[in-house]
Design a protein around this motif. Sequence first.
Motif, PDB file in Angstrom:
ATOM      1  N   THR A   1      -4.113  -5.400   7.313  1.00 52.23           N
ATOM      2  CA  THR A   1      -2.892  -4.624   7.132  1.00 52.23           C
ATOM      3  C   THR A   1      -2.299  -4.834   5.751  1.00 52.23           C
ATOM      4  O   THR A   1      -1.853  -3.880   5.089  1.00 52.23           O
ATOM      5  N   VAL A   2      -2.277  -6.092   5.291  1.00 54.61           N
ATOM      6  CA  VAL A   2      -1.771  -6.383   3.949  1.00 54.61           C
ATOM      7  C   VAL A   2      -2.619  -5.674   2.897  1.00 54.61           C
ATOM      8  O   VAL A   2      -2.099  -5.118   1.923  1.00 54.61           O
TER       9      VAL A   2
ATOM     10  N   LEU B   1      -4.359  -2.861   3.236  1.00 52.54           N
ATOM     11  CA  LEU B   1      -4.141  -1.415   3.255  1.00 52.54           C
ATOM     12  C   LEU B   1      -2.735  -1.044   2.796  1.00 52.54           C
ATOM     13  O   LEU B   1      -2.540  -0.003   2.154  1.00 52.54           O
ATOM     14  N   LEU B   2      -1.741  -1.872   3.119  1.00 48.58           N
ATOM     15  CA  LEU B   2      -0.366  -1.563   2.762  1.00 48.58           C
ATOM     16  C   LEU B   2      -0.043  -1.911   1.315  1.00 48.58           C
ATOM     17  O   LEU B   2       0.609  -1.127   0.600  1.00 48.58           O
ATOM     18  N   CYS B   3      -0.496  -3.083   0.862  1.00 46.14           N
ATOM     19  CA  CYS B   3      -0.093  -3.576  -0.454  1.00 46.14           C
ATOM     20  C   CYS B   3      -1.080  -3.222  -1.560  1.00 46.14           C
ATOM     21  O   CYS B   3      -0.665  -2.799  -2.645  1.00 46.14           O
TER      22      CYS B   3
ATOM     23  N   THR C   1       3.495   1.721  -6.448  1.00 47.01           N
ATOM     24  CA  THR C   1       2.336   1.054  -5.858  1.00 47.01           C
ATOM     25  C   THR C   1       2.202  -0.374  -6.385  1.00 47.01           C
ATOM     26  O   THR C   1       1.753  -1.260  -5.661  1.00 47.01           O
TER      27      THR C   1
ATOM     28  N   LEU D   1       4.474  -2.382  -4.328  1.00 44.70           N
ATOM     29  CA  LEU D   1       3.859  -2.648  -3.030  1.00 44.70           C
ATOM     30  C   LEU D   1       2.864  -3.795  -3.123  1.00 44.70           C
ATOM     31  O   LEU D   1       2.763  -4.626  -2.211  1.00 44.70           O
TER      32      LEU D   1
ATOM     33  N   ASN E   1       3.197  -8.345  -1.135  1.00 39.10           N
ATOM     34  CA  ASN E   1       2.377  -9.220  -0.309  1.00 39.10           C
ATOM     35  C   ASN E   1       2.882 -10.659  -0.312  1.00 39.10           C
ATOM     36  O   ASN E   1       2.644 -11.411   0.632  1.00 39.10           O
TER      37      ASN E   1
END
Length: 350
Positions: A256-257, A259-261, A296, A299, A303
């Motif tokens: 998840t980290v 894909l998100l960050c 981005t 983002l 993390n």
Amino acid sequence: MNFANHSCVGSEDLRSYQHRVYAVVYSVIIAPGLLGNVLALWVFRVYVKETKKAVVFMMNLAVADLMQVLSLPLRIYYYLNDTWPFGHALCMMCFYLKYVNMYASIYFLVCVSVRRCELIMRPLRYNSNRRKTDMCVCAVGWLLVGLACLPFPLMRNNEGGHHLYSSEPLPPSPGSSPAPGSGPVCFAELPMQSISAPAAWALLVTAELLGFVVPLILVLACTCLTAGSLRQPRAGAVPDRGEKRRALRMVLSCATVFLLCFAPYHITMPLDFMAKANALSSCSLRELVLRCHPVTLCLASLNCTLDPLIYYFTTEEFWRRLSRPEIPENLMFHRRLSCATEENRDSQDS
């Protein structure tokens, strides 16, 4: 490094927008990032010798996140004041550490996922010597990441080169006062060294593949293997489904980290590279990319606040230590055992 014959004149509004985004986001994440990672190091320091669940990798991940957080105050100062009064050397150091910390975080997230998956699939292969191996893997990782990130500051120059906001510097009008932010610049606003197009693309592709694509494949593979162990028990695997679920939560959190960050940043990084090289045919597209890329990048910095949440919700040792902060469980057991032994001696003496 201009790949196109045209140029787009940048606007001061774009620079102000980027500075506002960075200043706001970094100011928000600095406190939870600092508190969470210091707390993580305090917890893992106790359990590094008593558990085999990737604690060594998580400690190094917390160190990487903490280094990033500690560099944020200088960045916030720059983006709020539009000038860098701390010298070129410190600017290059902060700029370099940003990428070292990001790719070190990626490296250690992969190590955590692989170790948790390995402990579920082949628990008997882990022994006390593997902890020393983990430390060697961490040392090699820091060395490789440090060397791989050297091109980021080396491609920047303190004088001349290609500037972010226009292909050629615009001379000030006669009698005009200095524009806001006309002082020393730093970070991505430093002009770039002249470099051939093939060399630039080679560096970019290498960073994308080794820095993101391959690590993401490894994390997703560990996620699939760990999830599959819940449905199809294998010989030599951990029979405890509760332990498997905790391991699955860990590797899912790492994915998840990623894909998100990190995914948004590495998607926009080639576009940002092309925009700054004036390789985009549309000036409106160039401005859109230059407005999206700072988001981005923020983002990617997020993390350092998400990783401590992973520790708390997926690591048994973490919430066990927080629930009994006065003493770790293994030391409590030894004290009870010593007390019982002393009581037996007293009863025999009497």
